[in-house]
Design a protein around this motif. Structure first.
Motif, PDB file in Angstrom:
ATOM      1  N   ARG A  70      48.246  42.602  37.306  1.00 50.36           N
ATOM      2  CA  ARG A  70      49.184  43.363  36.479  1.00 50.36           C
ATOM      3  C   ARG A  70      49.641  42.597  35.235  1.00 50.36           C
ATOM      4  O   ARG A  70      50.190  43.189  34.323  1.00 50.36           O
ATOM      5  CB  ARG A  70      50.422  43.754  37.306  1.00 50.36           C
ATOM      6  CG  ARG A  70      50.138  44.806  38.363  1.00 50.36           C
ATOM      7  CD  ARG A  70      49.737  46.134  37.749  1.00 50.36           C
ATOM      8  NE  ARG A  70      49.372  47.135  38.739  1.00 50.36           N
ATOM      9  CZ  ARG A  70      48.152  47.352  39.185  1.00 50.36           C
ATOM     10  NH1 ARG A  70      47.139  46.618  38.717  1.00 50.36           N
ATOM     11  NH2 ARG A  70      47.901  48.286  40.070  1.00 50.36           N
ATOM     12  N   PHE A  98      45.635  44.167  42.449  1.00 45.67           N
ATOM     13  CA  PHE A  98      46.866  43.401  42.285  1.00 45.67           C
ATOM     14  C   PHE A  98      47.139  42.955  40.848  1.00 45.67           C
ATOM     15  O   PHE A  98      48.276  42.677  40.496  1.00 45.67           O
ATOM     16  CB  PHE A  98      46.817  42.142  43.175  1.00 45.67           C
ATOM     17  CG  PHE A  98      46.449  42.423  44.600  1.00 45.67           C
ATOM     18  CD1 PHE A  98      47.334  43.071  45.447  1.00 45.67           C
ATOM     19  CD2 PHE A  98      45.210  42.056  45.099  1.00 45.67           C
ATOM     20  CE1 PHE A  98      47.004  43.325  46.758  1.00 45.67           C
ATOM     21  CE2 PHE A  98      44.860  42.305  46.414  1.00 45.67           C
ATOM     22  CZ  PHE A  98      45.766  42.943  47.243  1.00 45.67           C
ATOM     23  N   ARG A 133      48.265  38.447  40.637  1.00 47.04           N
ATOM     24  CA  ARG A 133      49.003  39.301  39.703  1.00 47.04           C
ATOM     25  C   ARG A 133      48.943  38.751  38.278  1.00 47.04           C
ATOM     26  O   ARG A 133      48.855  39.498  37.317  1.00 47.04           O
ATOM     27  CB  ARG A 133      50.466  39.428  40.143  1.00 47.04           C
ATOM     28  CG  ARG A 133      50.667  40.147  41.461  1.00 47.04           C
ATOM     29  CD  ARG A 133      52.138  40.404  41.737  1.00 47.04           C
ATOM     30  NE  ARG A 133      52.739  41.249  40.712  1.00 47.04           N
ATOM     31  CZ  ARG A 133      52.682  42.573  40.709  1.00 47.04           C
ATOM     32  NH1 ARG A 133      52.027  43.218  41.662  1.00 47.04           N
ATOM     33  NH2 ARG A 133      53.260  43.257  39.744  1.00 47.04           N
TER      34      ARG A 133
END
Length: 357
Positions: A50, A48, A21
């Motif tokens: 972000r 995933f 992430r």
């Protein structure tokens, strides 16, 4: 740009292999403008990812890799752009990937220029470059194989064949035709210092120009010898500065410098610093410091040493100052990341004894 290889497919595969992430990016100053595009692209094309993070610390080379920062911010993965793998991945504090950022160009220009300017079958050519352009050597070699007597791509391990750094270059003595492919002088000057009696040409892949390049080695040596002589007279109190910008300050060199001071019984103290500036050295120099030794970037001393009020020596020069290494008349070692470097270098052999070489 269409001719820049950011290895996007490889990066996406790596991001999708596990839950990542939070990702860190580190760019040289000239590539930071691509950060927003790349981060947005990876967010929209991975499962995933972000939270993109960019390191705001300067990156002059692969020795500036900021894996400690990556660890502190809790990055699941990190990418260092534009440099070769000087610091092994297994020694980094977290998962790091190097993106060399190959730059492609029309190689037909350099092939024709070399044929026109070196039109003799007995001529030998040697090619050097930075990591961005070394992939072109094979194609150029194939094009010129039957036209020249010999084509050589030297290697200073662990660097790639033909690669030269600002502090590390292969030794190429008495070579007449060394062709460097690149648009700057910083890396080329390293090789000219290492091999002062050779002739160098530079080909700019963006302007398609080939020209002879020169470096005043005599002036450079006189300047460094004067600073060494001044240091020899003043050698009382020393300050050992270890670079804290990424991995510039090598632990092995630091330990070896401490051994030298222990043997010579010289007075010294050590500090860590992310920046070595005029003001910082002036403030420290007022505290009765006579000589500074920096374990960061040797080119900082070689290129800017004369503007400092106090002598700023490298690990190689301190070994010369205390008599552990003999300074040759026309040679200054540029082997700081070479596996065959002296005990002042990063990959020195731990059992190497002190003796004059």
């Amino acid at each position: 740009p269409h001719n820049y290889n950011f290895e996007i497919e490889k990066t996406i595969k790596k991001l999708n292999l596990k839950i990542s992430r939070k990702i860190c990016f580190q760019f040289p100053e000239g590539l930071q403008k691509f950060y927003i595009f790349l981060s947005d692209f990876y967010i929209s094309n991975t499962f995933f990812f972000r939270e993109p993070i960019i390191s705001n610390r300067l990156s002059y080379g692969a020795c500036c890799i900021d894996d400690i920062f990556f660890k502190l911010v809790g990055a699941n993965n990190s990418f260092h752009y534009g440099h070769s793998c000087l610091v092994p991945i297994i020694k980094c504090m977290g998962p790091v990937s190097y993106i060399f950022l190959e730059i492609f160009f029309d190689q037909s220009f350099i092939v024709e220029i070399l044929k026109k300017n070196f039109g003799k079958k007995e001529t030998s050519l040697i090619f050097l470059s930075t990591i961005q352009f070394i992939s072109c050597f094979k194609k150029i070699e194939n094009e010129l194989f039957f036209f020249f007597k010999k084509i050589k791509v030297p290697q200073s391990k662990p660097l790639s064949p033909g690669e030269t750094l600002g502090c590390t270059s292969p030794s190429l003595w008495n070579c007449k035709n060394i062709v460097y492919i690149g648009d700057g002088r910083f890396h080329l000057e390293s090789c000219m210092i290492e091999s002062p009696n050779s002739r160098f040409f530079q080909y700019n892949p963006f302007s398609h120009l080939l020209f002879v390049t020169e470096f005043s080695v005599k002036e450079f040596l006189e300047e460094r010898k004067y600073i060494l002589f001044k240091s020899f007279i003043k050698q009382k109190n020393f300050c050992l500065i270890t670079g804290a910008l990424g991995r510039q300050g090598d632990v092995n060199i630091f330990k070896k410098m401490k051994e030298i001071f222990k043997i010579t019984k010289a007075n010294f103290f050590s500090i860590f610093s992310t920046e070595i500036s005029l003001d910082k050295l002036d403030i420290l120099g007022e505290q009765k410091i006579d000589i500074f030794i920096q374990i960061a970037c040797p080119r900082l001393s070689y290129d800017w040493g004369k503007i400092f009020r106090f002598p700023l020596l490298t690990s190689f020069e301190i070994s010369v100052l205390f008599g552990f290494t003999l300074l040759k008349n026309i040679h200054y070692s540029m082997d700081y990341f070479s596996s065959k470097g002296g005990f002042w270098a990063t990959y020195m052999k731990p059992l190497k004894k002190f003796f004059c070489t």
